[in-house]
Scaffold this motif. Structure first.
Motif, mmCIF file in Angstrom:
data_model
loop_
_atom_site.group_PDB
_atom_site.id
_atom_site.type_symbol
_atom_site.label_atom_id
_atom_site.label_comp_id
_atom_site.label_asym_id
_atom_site.label_seq_id
_atom_site.Cartn_x
_atom_site.Cartn_y
_atom_site.Cartn_z
ATOM 1 N N LEU A 220 0.821 -1.163 0.075
ATOM 2 C CA LEU A 220 0.029 0.085 0.118
ATOM 3 C C LEU A 220 0.978 1.328 0.185
ATOM 4 O O LEU A 220 0.371 2.517 -0.315
ATOM 5 N N LEU A 221 2.095 1.159 0.319
ATOM 6 C CA LEU A 221 3.144 2.443 0.470
ATOM 7 C C LEU A 221 3.391 2.624 -0.852
ATOM 8 O O LEU A 221 4.282 1.818 -1.491
ATOM 9 N N GLN A 222 3.073 3.893 -1.427
ATOM 10 C CA GLN A 222 3.799 4.088 -2.631
ATOM 11 C C GLN A 222 5.117 5.358 -2.408
ATOM 12 O O GLN A 222 5.913 5.436 -3.261
ATOM 13 N N ASP A 223 4.898 6.298 -1.499
ATOM 14 C CA ASP A 223 5.835 7.207 -1.202
ATOM 15 C C ASP A 223 6.028 7.525 0.159
ATOM 16 O O ASP A 223 4.877 7.725 0.802
ATOM 17 N N ASP A 224 7.305 7.479 0.747
ATOM 18 C CA ASP A 224 7.412 7.745 1.976
ATOM 19 C C ASP A 224 7.937 9.014 2.491
ATOM 20 O O ASP A 224 8.513 9.395 3.536
ATOM 21 N N THR A 225 8.064 9.963 1.315
ATOM 22 C CA THR A 225 8.634 11.272 1.730
ATOM 23 C C THR A 225 8.107 11.992 2.768
ATOM 24 O O THR A 225 8.721 12.536 3.559
ATOM 25 N N MET A 226 6.781 11.804 2.976
ATOM 26 C CA MET A 226 6.160 12.607 4.169
ATOM 27 C C MET A 226 6.546 12.057 5.452
ATOM 28 O O MET A 226 6.435 12.732 6.695
ATOM 29 N N LEU A 227 6.545 10.635 5.580
ATOM 30 C CA LEU A 227 6.822 9.851 6.640
ATOM 31 C C LEU A 227 8.317 10.247 6.931
ATOM 32 O O LEU A 227 8.584 10.734 8.211
ATOM 33 N N LYS A 228 9.333 10.481 6.210
ATOM 34 C CA LYS A 228 10.507 10.884 6.345
ATOM 35 C C LYS A 228 10.483 12.575 7.068
ATOM 36 O O LYS A 228 10.934 12.585 8.181
ATOM 37 N N GLU A 229 9.486 13.192 6.316
ATOM 38 C CA GLU A 229 9.651 14.755 6.879
ATOM 39 C C GLU A 229 9.143 14.715 8.186
ATOM 40 O O GLU A 229 9.258 15.626 8.952
ATOM 41 N N CYS A 230 8.179 13.688 8.526
ATOM 42 C CA CYS A 230 7.572 13.753 9.768
ATOM 43 C C CYS A 230 8.468 13.096 10.972
ATOM 44 O O CYS A 230 7.871 12.888 12.017
ATOM 45 N N GLY A 231 9.672 12.729 10.712
ATOM 46 C CA GLY A 231 10.498 12.464 11.695
ATOM 47 C C GLY A 231 10.646 10.837 11.860
ATOM 48 O O GLY A 231 11.156 10.372 12.679
ATOM 49 N N TYR A 232 10.385 9.841 10.595
ATOM 50 C CA TYR A 232 10.169 8.573 10.715
ATOM 51 C C TYR A 232 11.498 8.065 9.678
ATOM 52 O O TYR A 232 11.485 8.669 8.462
ATOM 53 N N VAL A 233 12.224 7.074 9.968
ATOM 54 C CA VAL A 233 13.184 6.528 9.101
ATOM 55 C C VAL A 233 13.046 5.184 8.778
ATOM 56 O O VAL A 233 12.257 4.455 9.666
ATOM 57 N N TYR A 234 13.212 4.691 7.696
ATOM 58 C CA TYR A 234 13.194 3.425 7.242
ATOM 59 C C TYR A 234 13.941 2.352 8.118
ATOM 60 O O TYR A 234 15.213 2.667 8.334
ATOM 61 N N ASN A 235 13.225 1.402 8.812
ATOM 62 C CA ASN A 235 14.106 0.601 9.565
ATOM 63 C C ASN A 235 14.405 -0.713 8.802
ATOM 64 O O ASN A 235 13.600 -1.728 8.520
ATOM 65 N N GLN A 236 15.519 -0.757 8.205
ATOM 66 C CA GLN A 236 16.037 -1.791 7.269
ATOM 67 C C GLN A 236 15.899 -3.367 8.038
ATOM 68 O O GLN A 236 15.252 -4.098 7.350
ATOM 69 N N ASN A 237 16.530 -3.271 9.177
ATOM 70 C CA ASN A 237 16.899 -4.511 9.860
ATOM 71 C C ASN A 237 15.342 -5.237 10.036
ATOM 72 O O ASN A 237 15.075 -6.426 9.674
ATOM 73 N N LYS A 238 14.379 -4.367 10.578
ATOM 74 C CA LYS A 238 13.058 -5.197 10.910
ATOM 75 C C LYS A 238 12.477 -5.351 9.830
ATOM 76 O O LYS A 238 11.709 -6.222 9.663
ATOM 77 N N SER A 239 12.487 -4.190 8.672
ATOM 78 C CA SER A 239 11.383 -4.532 7.425
ATOM 79 C C SER A 239 12.093 -5.885 6.737
ATOM 80 O O SER A 239 11.198 -6.522 6.350
ATOM 81 N N GLU A 240 13.470 -6.135 6.810
ATOM 82 C CA GLU A 240 13.784 -7.019 6.117
ATOM 83 C C GLU A 240 13.326 -8.577 6.858
ATOM 84 O O GLU A 240 13.059 -9.526 5.994
ATOM 85 N N ILE A 241 13.285 -8.489 8.138
ATOM 86 C CA ILE A 241 13.002 -9.681 8.890
ATOM 87 C C ILE A 241 11.689 -9.913 8.682
ATOM 88 O O ILE A 241 10.863 -11.187 8.411
ATOM 89 N N LEU A 242 10.769 -9.066 8.307
ATOM 90 C CA LEU A 242 9.320 -9.273 7.984
ATOM 91 C C LEU A 242 8.835 -9.573 6.553
ATOM 92 O O LEU A 242 7.848 -9.896 6.224
ATOM 93 N N GLY A 243 9.938 -9.483 5.698
ATOM 94 C CA GLY A 243 9.757 -9.906 4.411
ATOM 95 C C GLY A 243 8.971 -9.156 3.478
ATOM 96 O O GLY A 243 9.071 -7.904 3.583
ATOM 97 N N GLU A 244 8.274 -9.666 2.608
ATOM 98 C CA GLU A 244 7.502 -8.944 1.582
ATOM 99 C C GLU A 244 6.077 -8.100 2.083
ATOM 100 O O GLU A 244 5.767 -7.459 1.376
ATOM 101 N N SER A 245 5.706 -8.781 3.179
ATOM 102 C CA SER A 245 4.399 -8.107 3.647
ATOM 103 C C SER A 245 4.685 -6.860 4.077
ATOM 104 O O SER A 245 3.555 -6.097 4.063
ATOM 105 N N TYR A 246 5.374 -6.480 4.973
ATOM 106 C CA TYR A 246 5.149 -5.344 5.729
ATOM 107 C C TYR A 246 6.703 -4.388 5.711
ATOM 108 O O TYR A 246 7.706 -5.109 5.318
#
Lengths: 485, 362
Positions: A220-246
């Motif tokens: 569902l996520l197309q663009d994370d620009t606004m998330l980043k502007e709002c102070g959130y960063v992509y958490n690579q480690n956790k995202s990779e553990i969750l795989g393709e769904s989340y």
């Protein structure tokens, strides 16, 4: 409610409960009739009480005066049907039918025949389960944990640090707290969107609820620009553990709670301010009503790379986003005067209607304020809340003049913190400033005073606001920048 | 806690303790010596006591551990008293007791030839059908949105010592009870109590352990009902129970039927009302019809009513409706108004908890 409505509603419930399959009800009635004829005792112990039950439950008078009030609030009138023993009555009738047969072989045949008949008239739970209108398959599925929760949820729960607050789609939230009850979870319908996510609303909710981690469905996520502007960063480690769904976003860590105001001179000598917090979230504020607003916006965009939605101006309807951003980002913001006769109300209302229910109410109020500023002066409110913050002492009747000339579109506001504050008067005219000084007096006290244009009565404002630091944007060099912390 | 100890604890609180209480109550009621009725009545008794203790504690917003200790203490004391009773009257009781082997033998001794074979086959089908239904719960998962409240409430009690004072969605503490009707139907707290005692997380207990016992309980009630309806004829009791177990699979007209609740989410209080308690009421009514001088059956109906209040708001409402319907019918059939009034009296808990709910809600 008249009896026709009552009867229609009861019929709807029955149809809803049997899902349009009346064969089973028919078999039940036949079973009841058979028991009535076959057994004198069961007539009294089963049939008569069931008839009374049916008369009591499926009764328009009872429905109107009793059931409707007791059970209809949650729309669960169908639960009363549980009292009617469909399955035991049919089973008892089958056993009774077999009892009248002498030949054991015949008993077997009749037993098989009746059960097959019931199976054909019914609906198999394990092969044709009704997922609220979507039939097919079994209600059960395979998982690899004894909690009987989705394996993805268990993975997510295991990655959550203790004491953190999580924002997660609603369906996932239902399960997450069954695995780890101490987790503080926030959810919103916005996260379950079937198409694309309303990132602005998600960011606002995350900010308001002080969310540490945001977990989104990846597709569902197309663009994370606004998330980043709002102070959130992509958490690579956790995202990779969750795989393709989340996909997992974590809040940037910051120990400081400071606000930086960067003052710059813009196009055509019109200055603007960039407000930044310690997580680099920002809003850009320009002087408001000037004819070159779009050029300024473009210049700001080029310089900062921010999306236009975050820009505050006194001119376009887009500015409403920026106002909110400023309001979320810093506490104790007093918007003293923001004229807006040219606001595009249709656009604002469209923005409001896209919000979830709770916020919509608040935004509705703020919109009334905008409307009030322009059209509904009689409804003006002196204490208006926007996203829980009081906009005190705003009086539309006194502040707004009927003159919707270009000079009257300025934005004047004070950003206040505990020890610091900035009073920004934009490119307001001397006459309007005079009115504001009269209106607000001591409330204009500030540590920093920012002028966008040269004003003949600037001295009066300095006297009353008693600033320690005065910034005159019109005097600045093109590449100069002043920071206020 | 070691897995073996956990299993023993589950056996203790879900089988031994209810069976002991049930044994005493059935003796007191002079009911026939039946494992099923002991198991059912014992559980009903446990639930009713829990309901009586938990509602005032939840109303006073006490922490969960107060209820945990108080209820455990009461159960231990009652269990010791029950054991003493059983030991004192052991000899007398023992004479009446029939071994399990003898019971199974008795079931089939009356039949012979093809009928006996048929009984064996039908029994096997019945067992396979029930075992299949239980296996779905044990080995597979079903997701139900209502668990976000019922299961989470138990988890909050287990982990955070709170009884309905944490928002079940967000996990934030709240001033008042989050959903008013939970005050009078705190089934989740009962499961939280079980979870604490056996030291298993409530979600596992709800989704994996409880269904085994609850499905068995449901079919025990059906067995008891069939045994009564068909005058202790095992052949027809087996046909009846087997038919119910088969028909349940097909009474899935919508997700709202009692069979679907029974086979898909039996751990929820309302599903227990639909799948176990309503047939149990029918059994008790039948007993009242047959032996209407048996005062103790009215008493058991009374405590059944209390335990239905524990399970769900639907339980509070449905038991009076059934009591009244069957009461009227039986009173006229038997020409004995005392039956109706006795059954009406058994509705008192529903009225009591119903009024508490309405008053609290206001």
């Amino acid at each position: 409610m008249n009896y026709t409505d009552v009867f229609t509603e009861m019929q709807q419930y029955i149809r809803y409960w049997v899902n349009g399959n009346y064969f089973f009800v028919f078999i039940f009635l036949i079973a009841l009739a058979f028991i009535f004829v076959k057994s004198k005792e069961k007539r009294k112990t089963i049939v008569f009480p069931v008839i009374i039950l049916i008369m009591l439950i499926y009764n328009p008078i009872m429905y109107k005066y009793v059931w409707y009030h007791l059970i209809n609030e949650e729309k669960v009138y169908w639960r009363l049907f549980w009292c009617i023993p469909f399955v035991p009555v049919i089973a008892a009738a089958i056993a009774e039918l077999i009892s009248i047969l002498n030949d054991v072989r015949l008993k077997i045949v009749v037993l098989i025949f009746t059960l097959v008949l019931v199976a054909i008239c019914g609906n198999s739970l394990y092969t044709n389960y009704d997922f609220y209108g979507d039939r097919g398959g079994t209600p059960f599925y395979k998982v690899n944990n004894f909690y009987k929760l989705d394996d993805n949820i268990v993975s997510i729960a295991n990655l959550i640090n203790d004491g953190t607050s999580i924002m997660i789609p609603e369906d996932e939230m239902f399960q997450l707290r069954q695995y780890k009850a101490e987790t503080k979870v926030y959810t919103s319908d916005l996260l379950n969107s079937d198409s694309t996510l309303n990132m602005l609303s998600i960011c606002r909710s995350a900010y308001k609820n002080n969310i540490d981690d945001i977990i989104l469905r990846k597709n569902l996520l197309q663009d994370d620009t606004m998330l980043k502007e709002c102070g959130y960063v992509y958490n690579q480690n956790k995202s990779e553990i969750l795989g393709e769904s989340y996909i997992w976003y974590s809040k940037k860590q910051s120990n400081s709670n400071t606000l930086t105001v960067e003052c710059k001179k813009g196009f055509n000598n019109i200055g603007y301010m960039i407000l930044k917090d310690s997580l680099d979230r920002f809003a850009i504020i320009d002087g408001g009503g000037n004819s070159n607003i779009n050029i300024i916006h473009n210049e700001i965009l080029e310089n900062s790379g921010v999306v236009q939605d975050w820009i505050i101006s006194g001119m376009t309807s887009k500015s409403i986003y920026g106002v909110y951003h400023a309001l979320w980002s810093w506490e104790d913001v007093n918007l003293i005067h923001m004229t807006g006769v040219n606001y595009d109300i249709d656009n604002i209302e469209r923005f409001v209607s896209s919000e979830d229910d709770n916020e919509s109410t608040e935004l509705e109020q703020s919109c009334k304020w905008y409307r009030g500023a322009s059209w509904f002066r009689d409804d003006a409110d002196n204490n208006i809340k926007v996203l829980g913050l009081d906009l005190v002492n705003f009086n539309t009747i006194k502040v707004i003049s009927d003159n919707d000339s270009i000079e009257d579109l300025s934005m004047v506001f004070r950003l206040g913190s505990k020890e610091n504050g900035v009073l920004y008067v934009g490119d307001i005219t001397s006459d309007r400033l005079e009115e504001i000084i009269q209106e607000y007096g001591d409330q204009l006290k500030t540590k920093n005073l920012v002028f966008l244009t040269e004003l003949s009565n600037a001295g009066d404002l300095e006297k009353i606001s008693q600033p320690q630091n005065i910034i005159t944007l019109y005097d600045m060099q093109d590449d100069e920048m002043i920071s206020i912390n | 806690m070691n897995i073996i100890i956990k299993c023993l604890m589950i056996l203790a609180i879900m089988v031994i303790i209810p069976m002991t209480f049930g044994d005493n109550l059935c003796q007191l009621a002079k009911w026939e010596d039946s494992l099923a009725s002991k198991y059912i009545i014992g559980n009903i008794f446990l639930w009713a006591i829990f309901q009586l203790l938990s509602v005032p504690m939840i109303y006073l917003k006490m922490p969960f551990h107060n209820l945990l200790y108080t209820y455990s203490l009461v159960i231990i004391v009652l269990f010791i008293l029950s054991l003493v009773w059983l030991i004192i009257f052991y000899k007398r009781n023992n004479e009446k007791k029939i071994s399990l082997k003898k019971r199974v033998y008795n079931l089939f001794k009356a039949s012979s030839g093809l009928r006996k074979i048929m009984m064996w086959i039908l029994s096997l089908i019945m067992i396979i059908s029930i075992a299949f239904q239980i296996s779905q719960y044990v080995f597979l998962a079903h997701r139900d949105n209502d668990d976000s409240r019922f299961v989470v409430n138990a988890c909050d009690a287990y982990e955070q010592d709170a009884m309905y004072t944490i928002n079940y969605k967000s996990g934030e503490p709240e001033e008042n009870i989050t959903v008013e009707r939970d005050l009078t139907s705190p089934w989740s707290m009962y499961v939280a109590w079980q979870a604490k005692v056996v030291h298993i997380y409530p979600t596992i207990l709800f989704h994996t352990v409880l269904p085994i016992f609850l499905i068995l309980m449901g079919y025990s009630v059906i067995w008891m009902l069939g045994y009564k309806y068909f005058k202790r004829d095992i052949f027809y009791t087996i046909i009846f129970t087997m038919s119910v177990s088969i028909i349940n699979n097909f009474f899935n007209l919508s997700v709202y039927t009692s069979s679907t609740f029974f086979l898909v989410r039996i751990w929820q209080g309302k599903a227990i009302v639909a799948g176990i308690m309503i047939p149990l009421l029918m059994y008790l009514y039948y007993r009242i019809y047959r032996h209407n001088d048996e005062i103790i059956t009215y008493f058991i109906l009374f405590i059944t009513n209390i335990s239905m209040c524990l399970l769900s708001g639907a339980g509070i409402l449905l038991s009076p409706i059934m009591n009244v319907s069957y009461g009227i019918s039986y009173a006229f059939s038997k020409k004995k108004m005392s039956i109706f009034f006795g059954m009406l009296l058994a509705c008192v808990p529903s009225v009591f908890y119903g009024v508490i709910y309405i008053v609290y809600r206001r």
